[in-house]
Design a protein around this motif. Structure first.
Motif, PDB file in Angstrom:
ATOM      1  N   MET A 154      30.554  43.113  36.857  1.00 53.28           N
ATOM      2  CA  MET A 154      30.787  42.207  37.721  1.00 53.28           C
ATOM      3  C   MET A 154      29.396  41.917  38.656  1.00 53.28           C
ATOM      4  O   MET A 154      29.124  40.629  38.840  1.00 53.28           O
ATOM      5  CB  MET A 154      31.534  42.761  38.749  1.00 53.28           C
ATOM      6  CG  MET A 154      33.002  43.008  38.145  1.00 53.28           C
ATOM      7  SD  MET A 154      34.337  43.410  39.563  1.00 53.28           S
ATOM      8  CE  MET A 154      33.825  45.004  40.065  1.00 53.28           C
ATOM      9  N   THR A 155      28.506  42.555  38.750  1.00 50.61           N
ATOM     10  CA  THR A 155      27.223  42.413  39.662  1.00 50.61           C
ATOM     11  C   THR A 155      26.268  41.485  38.673  1.00 50.61           C
ATOM     12  O   THR A 155      25.698  40.449  39.048  1.00 50.61           O
ATOM     13  CB  THR A 155      26.618  43.907  39.954  1.00 50.61           C
ATOM     14  OG1 THR A 155      27.407  44.456  40.928  1.00 50.61           O
ATOM     15  CG2 THR A 155      25.297  43.491  40.552  1.00 50.61           C
ATOM     16  N   ARG A 156      26.387  41.843  37.300  1.00 53.74           N
ATOM     17  CA  ARG A 156      25.754  40.921  36.381  1.00 53.74           C
ATOM     18  C   ARG A 156      26.084  39.623  36.523  1.00 53.74           C
ATOM     19  O   ARG A 156      25.123  38.970  36.474  1.00 53.74           O
ATOM     20  CB  ARG A 156      25.900  41.851  34.948  1.00 53.74           C
ATOM     21  CG  ARG A 156      24.902  42.839  34.674  1.00 53.74           C
ATOM     22  CD  ARG A 156      25.395  43.537  33.168  1.00 53.74           C
ATOM     23  NE  ARG A 156      24.779  44.787  33.108  1.00 53.74           N
ATOM     24  CZ  ARG A 156      23.493  44.996  32.677  1.00 53.74           C
ATOM     25  NH1 ARG A 156      22.660  43.824  32.506  1.00 53.74           N
ATOM     26  NH2 ARG A 156      22.982  45.935  32.500  1.00 53.74           N
ATOM     27  N   ALA A 157      27.381  39.464  36.714  1.00 49.76           N
ATOM     28  CA  ALA A 157      28.021  38.060  36.872  1.00 49.76           C
ATOM     29  C   ALA A 157      27.323  37.303  37.930  1.00 49.76           C
ATOM     30  O   ALA A 157      26.938  36.175  37.965  1.00 49.76           O
ATOM     31  CB  ALA A 157      29.197  37.974  36.718  1.00 49.76           C
ATOM     32  N   THR A 158      27.410  38.239  38.984  1.00 58.42           N
ATOM     33  CA  THR A 158      26.951  37.539  40.341  1.00 58.42           C
ATOM     34  C   THR A 158      25.192  37.249  40.014  1.00 58.42           C
ATOM     35  O   THR A 158      24.765  36.194  40.517  1.00 58.42           O
ATOM     36  CB  THR A 158      26.896  38.595  41.296  1.00 58.42           C
ATOM     37  OG1 THR A 158      28.364  38.860  41.627  1.00 58.42           O
ATOM     38  CG2 THR A 158      26.207  38.204  42.691  1.00 58.42           C
ATOM     39  N   VAL A 159      24.533  38.201  39.386  1.00 56.98           N
ATOM     40  CA  VAL A 159      23.057  37.957  39.250  1.00 56.98           C
ATOM     41  C   VAL A 159      22.821  36.601  38.405  1.00 56.98           C
ATOM     42  O   VAL A 159      21.970  35.721  38.804  1.00 56.98           O
ATOM     43  CB  VAL A 159      22.553  39.126  38.820  1.00 56.98           C
ATOM     44  CG1 VAL A 159      21.067  38.725  38.166  1.00 56.98           C
ATOM     45  CG2 VAL A 159      22.119  40.265  39.751  1.00 56.98           C
ATOM     46  N   ALA A 160      23.889  36.502  37.477  1.00 59.27           N
ATOM     47  CA  ALA A 160      23.564  35.247  36.595  1.00 59.27           C
ATOM     48  C   ALA A 160      23.844  33.795  37.287  1.00 59.27           C
ATOM     49  O   ALA A 160      23.253  32.730  36.866  1.00 59.27           O
ATOM     50  CB  ALA A 160      24.622  35.379  35.332  1.00 59.27           C
ATOM     51  N   VAL A 161      24.867  34.139  38.149  1.00 57.50           N
ATOM     52  CA  VAL A 161      25.046  32.749  39.004  1.00 57.50           C
ATOM     53  C   VAL A 161      24.019  32.364  40.171  1.00 57.50           C
ATOM     54  O   VAL A 161      23.820  31.326  40.087  1.00 57.50           O
ATOM     55  CB  VAL A 161      26.514  32.814  39.411  1.00 57.50           C
ATOM     56  CG1 VAL A 161      26.792  31.808  40.506  1.00 57.50           C
ATOM     57  CG2 VAL A 161      27.276  32.759  38.398  1.00 57.50           C
ATOM     58  N   LEU A 162      23.636  33.378  40.623  1.00 58.77           N
ATOM     59  CA  LEU A 162      22.799  33.321  42.036  1.00 58.77           C
ATOM     60  C   LEU A 162      21.391  33.316  41.741  1.00 58.77           C
ATOM     61  O   LEU A 162      20.565  32.818  42.723  1.00 58.77           O
ATOM     62  CB  LEU A 162      23.311  34.160  43.088  1.00 58.77           C
ATOM     63  CG  LEU A 162      24.744  34.114  43.549  1.00 58.77           C
ATOM     64  CD1 LEU A 162      25.165  35.028  44.645  1.00 58.77           C
ATOM     65  CD2 LEU A 162      25.134  32.657  44.054  1.00 58.77           C
ATOM     66  N   ALA A 163      20.568  34.293  41.015  1.00 57.99           N
ATOM     67  CA  ALA A 163      19.317  34.768  40.928  1.00 57.99           C
ATOM     68  C   ALA A 163      18.517  33.479  40.102  1.00 57.99           C
ATOM     69  O   ALA A 163      18.827  33.088  39.231  1.00 57.99           O
ATOM     70  CB  ALA A 163      19.237  35.963  40.295  1.00 57.99           C
ATOM     71  N   LYS A 164      17.262  33.525  40.688  1.00 56.35           N
ATOM     72  CA  LYS A 164      16.274  32.883  40.277  1.00 56.35           C
ATOM     73  C   LYS A 164      15.047  33.582  39.848  1.00 56.35           C
ATOM     74  O   LYS A 164      14.117  33.462  39.495  1.00 56.35           O
ATOM     75  CB  LYS A 164      15.730  31.597  41.061  1.00 56.35           C
ATOM     76  CG  LYS A 164      16.781  30.655  41.205  1.00 56.35           C
ATOM     77  CD  LYS A 164      16.374  29.452  42.334  1.00 56.35           C
ATOM     78  CE  LYS A 164      17.275  28.432  42.351  1.00 56.35           C
ATOM     79  NZ  LYS A 164      16.766  27.268  43.350  1.00 56.35           N
ATOM     80  N   ALA A 165      15.217  34.878  40.173  1.00 60.55           N
ATOM     81  CA  ALA A 165      14.403  35.914  40.003  1.00 60.55           C
ATOM     82  C   ALA A 165      14.644  36.962  38.823  1.00 60.55           C
ATOM     83  O   ALA A 165      16.067  36.926  38.663  1.00 60.55           O
ATOM     84  CB  ALA A 165      13.622  36.705  41.209  1.00 60.55           C
TER      85      ALA A 165
END
Length: 561
Positions: A154-165
Motif C-alpha cells: 500500500m505504501t509503495r502505491a502512495t509513493v508511486a502516486v505522490l513522489a518525485k524523489a
C-alpha cells in the motif's frame, strides 16, 4: 465520482463463483497505482502476495483513477480498505492502530521544520505519514518500513502516486533495520505498533536486552513493541537526528516505561511531550491517552516540556512547548504523569520550585503514641529530636521558626544499638521492652523498616511546609533545625542557597501560593503532594538573590522579618 470502498473493489465473483478476497483486491488496486515499480526492490513476501493477488481481476479504471485522485487530495483509500479487511481484534493482534490526520499533520509539519535531509517512516502502515510528507515536499527522500507486506505494498502505491524523489519502501522489522549510510540529518516519524510483551517472541526480547545494553540502559521484559522502536531509533540515529513519535502514554508511569524515560533524558534528547486526553480518541476504537514525543538525538537535556492537549484540534503545530520540567527532576521521578497534572504555565522570569529544592514528606512513625514524646520519657538526649508533629505548629510560627519550645520530641533510635554506650543501651532496652508491649514492633511500618525501632528522621530541612489544610500552605524558615514527621514537607536545596535566598523563597511562597494550586477534596480540604509542590512557580534564582529585584517583583508590600 466512483466511491472507493470494499464494495467497489471486492466481493466480485471470480470465475467459478469464488469471491475475491479483499486483500487481493487491495493489492490489485495498489498495483494499478504503480506499487510494483515504486519504492525499490520487492521482498519475497511482497512478491508472493502480488503473485497470489494476480489471479484475481484488477479493479476498473474508474476505481483506480478515483483512488489516485483521493491520494492526491489527501485521502487514504487503501488504508480505509485495509480497515474493512481486518477487524479491530485482528488489528490489535498485530499492533496496528492507524493515526488520524489531526495527529499526522502536526507531526509531519514539526518534522519538516527541523529541515531533515531524509525521513524514516517507522511502522508505515498504509503510508499515511509518507503520504503527508510527500504532499508537503514531493522531493523529500523517505524510507518507509513495515513488517506487514500488505502494508508496504500500500505504501509503495502512495509513493508511486505522490513522489518525485527516490523513496525506499522496506518490508521488514524496524528494530532490525539497516539504514543506508547518510551524512545529512535523518528524521524519524511515526506511530510505533502497540504489541504487549506476551505477544513478542523470545528472540525479540533478547534483542531488546542487547539493544538497551549497547545504549547504556536497561529494559524490562514487560516492555511492549512501541518501547522497542525507541531503542531501535537510538541505535539507528546519530547526533543531530530528530524524531517525533505518537504512542500510548502509559510509558510515562509504568515500570517498563523507565527505559523510554531514561532514553529521552539521555540518548534521545527529549524536547516535548504533548499528552492527548483519552476523550479525544487519539486512536480510533480505544479509550487511551496518547503522547506525541519529540526528540533531538545527542542533545543535552536541560528540560522537557509537558503539555496537556484536551482535543485533537488543540494539538496544533507542536510549537507550544508546555511546562518545562528540569533535567534533575526528570531523572529522579519514577512517574512523569505528575508533570502534566498542573496546567498553570510558569510566568516569564519564574521557575518551578523543584528546580531549586527537593520536597520530601516527613518520616512516618507508625505509632505516634510510642515514638512522639511529650516529655518525661527518661531517654537520653541523643535519641530525642525536637520535631514538627502538628501542622498548627507551623501555622503558629509565622515566617520563621525561632524556638523549639513547645515542640514534642520524636524518638529516633539508631538502627545499630551497639553504637550506644552502656548506660544509654540499658535505658533504651527498657524503653523498647515497653514499646513491644504496646505492639510497636508489629505494625506495617515497623515491620518494613530496617530496624523496627528506628523511625529514620530526615536531616533538618531549611524550610518546612504544611501540605494539607483548608488554607494555603505555610512555608516556614527553620532556624532551629527542627525535624518533621509526615504531617509536613521539608524543602531541601539542590545547591547552596544562602540565608537571603531561603528567606526570600519562603516569603515568595507564602505570598503567592493559593488553594487552587493543590488537590481539593470534599469538605474543602486541599492537599499538596511533594511533586505537586515542586511544580509551584517562584521567582528565578537571580531575583531571589537580589533583595531590591525581589521586593520589586513581589510588590511594595513585601517585607522580610
Amino acid at each position: 465520482m466512483i466511491r472507493v470502498d470494499a464494495t467497489s473493489v471486492a466481493g466480485l465473483p471470480h470465475d467459478g463463483g469464488v469471491t475475491i478476497p479483499l486483500s487481493h483486491s487491495i493489492v490489485q488496486l495498489a498495483i494499478s497505482l504503480g506499487a510494483a515499480d515504486a519504492g525499490g526492490p520487492l521482498t519475497k513476501a511482497e512478491s508472493e502476495l502480488i503473485a497470489e493477488a494476480s489471479e484475481s481481476p484488477a479493479p476498473s479504471a474508474e476505481v483506480a483513477f478515483e483512488a489516485r485522485d483521493q491520494l492526491l487530495a489527501g485521502g487514504d483509500p487503501l488504508g480505509k480498505l485495509f480497515y474493512a479487511l481486518r477487524d479491530a481484534a485482528e488489528r490489535r493482534g498485530s499492533g496496528t492502530v492507524y493515526t488520524p490526520d489531526e495527529i499526522v499533520e502536526p507531526m509531519v509539519e514539526w518534522t519538516l521544520r527541523q529541515k531533515p535531509d531524509r525521513v524514516v517512516d517507522a511502522g508505515c502502515g498504509s503510508g499515511r505519514y509518507t503520504a503527508s510528507l510527500l504532499r508537503h515536499n514531493p522531493a523529500m527522500p523517505v524510507i518507509a518500513i513495515d513488517l506487514d507486506p500488505l502494508a508496504t505494498i500500500m505504501t509503495r502505491a502512495t509513493v508511486a502516486v505522490l513522489a518525485k524523489a527516490d523513496c525506499l519502501v522496506v518490508q521488514g522489522d524496524f528494530t532490525r533495520a539497516q539504514l543506508p549510510k547518510f551524512g545529512g540529518r535523518t528524521a524519524f516519524v511515526g506511530n510505533p505498533p502497540y504489541l504487549r510483551h506476551h505477544q513478542l517472541p523470545a528472540v525479540s526480547k533478547a534483542w531488546a536486552q542487547k539493544a538497551a545494553a549497547i545504549l547504556g540502559h536497561k529494559v524490562s521484559g514487560l516492555a511492549g513493541l512501541h518501547v522497542y522502536f525507541f531503542l531501535a531509533t537510538g541505535l539507528l540515529g546519530k547526533k543531530g537526528d530528530v524524531g517525533c513519535y505518537v504512542t500510548s502514554a502509559e510509558w510515562l508511569d509504568v515500570n517498563y516505561g523507565s527505559v523510554v524515560r531514561s532514553l529521552l533524558t539521555e540518548t534521545l534528547g527529549g524536547e516535548q511531550i504533548h499528552v492527548i486526553d483519552p476523550e479525544a480518541e487519539p486512536f480510533e476504537g480505544t479509550q487511551t491517552t496518547a503522547a506525541v514525543t519529540t526528540f533531538r538525538i545527542g542533545s543535552p537535556v536541560e528540560s522537557i516540556g509537558f503539555r496537556t492537549v484536551p482535543t485533537l484540534a488543540a494539538l496544533g503545530a507542536l510549537s507550544d512547548t508546555g511546562n518545562p520540567v528540569a533535567y534533575a527532576r526528570l531523572v529522579e521521578a519514577s512517574r512523569w504523569s505528575t508533570f502534566i497534572r498542573t496546567r498553570t504555565l510558569v510566568p516569564e522570569g519564574s521557575i518551578e520550585l523543584g528546580e531549586l529544592v527537593r520536597v520530601h514528606r516527613g518520616a512516618v512513625t507508625g505509632a505516634n503514641a510510642v515514638w512522639v514524646s511529650r516529655g518525661g520519657s527518661g531517654l537520653p538526649e541523643s535519641v530525642l529530636f525536637p520535631s514538627i508533629t502538628k501542622a498548627r505548629e507551623l501555622f503558629a510560627a509565622g515566617s520563621t521558626l525561632t524556638t523549639s519550645d513547645g515542640l514534642r520530641d520524636v524518638i529516633d533510635i539508631p538502627t545499630d544499638l551497639d553504637l550506644l554506650d552502656e548506660a544509654e543501651r540499658k535505658t533504651i532496652d527498657k524503653f523498647l521492652r515497653g514499646a513491644r508491649k504496646l505492639s510497636a514492633h508489629s505494625g506495617y511500618v515497623a515491620r518494613n523498616r530496617k530496624a523496627w525501632w528506628a523511625v529514620g528522621l530526615r536531616a533538618p530541612a531549611p524550610v518546612l511546609a504544611t501540605y494539607m489544610a483548608r488554607r494555603p500552605p505555610a512555608f516556614v524558615l527553620n532556624e532551629v533545625g527542627a525535624r518533621h514527621i509526615n504531617i509536613a514537607h521539608g524543602l531541601y536545596p539542590r545547591q547552596e542557597l544562602g540565608e537571603t535566598v531561603l528567606r526570600n523563597l519562603a516569603l515568595a511562597l507564602n505570598s503567592s501560593v493559593v488553594l487552587g494550586q493543590g488537590r481539593t477534596y470534599s469538605g474543602g480540604l486541599t492537599k499538596f503532594e511533594p511533586r505537586e509542590m515542586e511544580r509551584l512557580p517562584i521567582p528565578n534564582l537571580a531575583t531571589l538573590r537580589n533583595y531590591d529585584a525581589f521586593t520589586s517583583a513581589m510588590g511594595s508590600n513585601a517585607t522580610i522579618d
